[in-house]
Design a protein around this motif. Structure first.
Motif, PDB file in Angstrom:
ATOM      1  N   ARG A 238      61.320 -67.368 -38.108  1.00  0.00           N
ATOM      2  CA  ARG A 238      60.919 -67.524 -36.826  1.00  0.00           C
ATOM      3  C   ARG A 238      60.746 -66.152 -35.963  1.00  0.00           C
ATOM      4  NH1 ARG A 238      65.091 -70.099 -32.783  1.00  0.00           N
ATOM      5  NH2 ARG A 238      66.132 -67.980 -33.208  1.00  0.00           N
ATOM      6  N   ASP A 239      61.924 -65.608 -36.215  1.00  0.00           N
ATOM      7  CA  ASP A 239      61.758 -63.830 -35.748  1.00  0.00           C
ATOM      8  C   ASP A 239      60.322 -63.213 -36.205  1.00  0.00           C
ATOM      9  OD1 ASP A 239      63.738 -64.403 -34.299  1.00  0.00           O
ATOM     10  OD2 ASP A 239      65.207 -63.549 -35.955  1.00  0.00           O
ATOM     11  N   LEU A 240      60.061 -63.327 -37.450  1.00  0.00           N
ATOM     12  CA  LEU A 240      58.857 -62.606 -38.216  1.00  0.00           C
ATOM     13  C   LEU A 240      57.527 -63.238 -37.587  1.00  0.00           C
ATOM     14  CD1 LEU A 240      60.201 -62.544 -41.917  1.00  0.00           C
ATOM     15  CD2 LEU A 240      59.663 -60.656 -40.468  1.00  0.00           C
ATOM     16  N   ILE A 241      57.268 -64.557 -37.273  1.00  0.00           N
ATOM     17  CA  ILE A 241      56.323 -65.083 -36.727  1.00  0.00           C
ATOM     18  C   ILE A 241      56.079 -64.540 -35.396  1.00  0.00           C
ATOM     19  CG2 ILE A 241      55.446 -67.423 -35.804  1.00  0.00           C
ATOM     20  CD1 ILE A 241      56.325 -68.782 -38.508  1.00  0.00           C
ATOM     21  N   ALA A 242      57.363 -64.436 -34.479  1.00  0.00           N
ATOM     22  CA  ALA A 242      57.160 -63.913 -33.129  1.00  0.00           C
ATOM     23  C   ALA A 242      56.795 -62.771 -33.062  1.00  0.00           C
ATOM     24  CB  ALA A 242      58.453 -64.051 -32.745  1.00  0.00           C
TER      25      ALA A 242
END
Length: 246
Positions: free
Chosen positions: A220-224
């Motif tokens: 989720r953080d990497l997509i953000a």
């Protein structure tokens, strides 16, 4: 310079904690070396199985919360009020080392055996797989940026007055075939044993569950951060095992 020294201290301390964890998991080898503490042995008085299981489950949850919460961007922003950005990774390593030490020190053994491989050749192959897990884990850190990951590059840049590089999306080496080779290494480490006790099984299941949760939050953080580039990467590349959609 003080920040660089602190980061070196954190790096070495984490290395010692990782060594202690390796010996803790490898119960038969640790017992053979005469070590009094491992996943199947403790210096604490024996507890009832239910109480021991509850303590162990709590330790795994506590470890997972520390490891996951401190890695989230929101926590890092909150920590920036008191800890310089270039030292945050080192502080994270120190906290993780402390949690590993607490887990090892307070772990309650559940030594009843689920399986035990008697054939020496088969046991040797399993230990080789265990060693491969550690090799894969360490190698995967160098396939991205080992010294950035373990908090040494950041204080070095600050000490030398070097610019902070932009976040870079890397898919070199094993990352072309699996998104999380470090986690794959951990899973091999948790499960590759010729002697699986109830306590070891609880440890392996709990830590494996944490890895699944960790992947969800990390991605989720990497997509953000990387947006569509990471979504496309996640669509094309499996998470843990090359060639399989897992």
């Amino acid at each position: 310079m003080p920040g660089m020294l602190f980061a070196l201290f954190a790096y070495l301390g984490f290395g010692l904690a990782a060594l202690a964890l390796a010996l803790f998991i490898a119960a038969p080898l640790s017992a053979g070396l005469g070590l009094p503490i491992h996943v199947d042995a403790s210096l604490w008085p024996a507890s009832s199985p239910w109480f021991a299981g509850a303590i162990d489950f709590g330790l795994i949850v506590f470890f997972g919360l520390q490891h996951s919460v401190m890695a989230r961007p929101g926590f890092k922003r909150w920590m920036s009020a008191t800890v310089p950005v270039y030292l945050q990774r080192a502080v994270y390593l120190v906290a993780t080392s402390i949690m590993v030490t607490v887990l090892i020190a307070f772990w309650q053994p559940l030594p009843a055996m689920i399986w035990q491989v008697q054939d020496s050749f088969a046991a040797t192959l399993i230990w080789m797989l265990y060693g491969f897990g550690w090799l894969l884990l360490v190698a995967a850190t160098f396939m991205i940026d080992h010294f950035e990951l373990f908090g040494l590059s950041q204080p070095f840049r600050q000490w030398r007055g070097l610019p902070v590089p932009h976040d870079e999306f890397r898919t070199s080496w094993l990352y072309r075939y699996m998104r999380h080779p470090i986690y794959t290494g951990w899973l091999v480490i948790f499960w590759a044993t010729p002697q699986m006790s109830v306590g070891h099984l609880l440890f392996a299941i709990g830590m494996s569950a944490y890895i699944v949760v960790g992947i969800i939050y990390e991605e989720r953080d990497l997509i953000a951060t990387f947006g569509g580039r990471y979504r496309d990467y996640r669509r094309r590349v499996p998470a843990l095992i090359p060639g399989l959609k897992i």
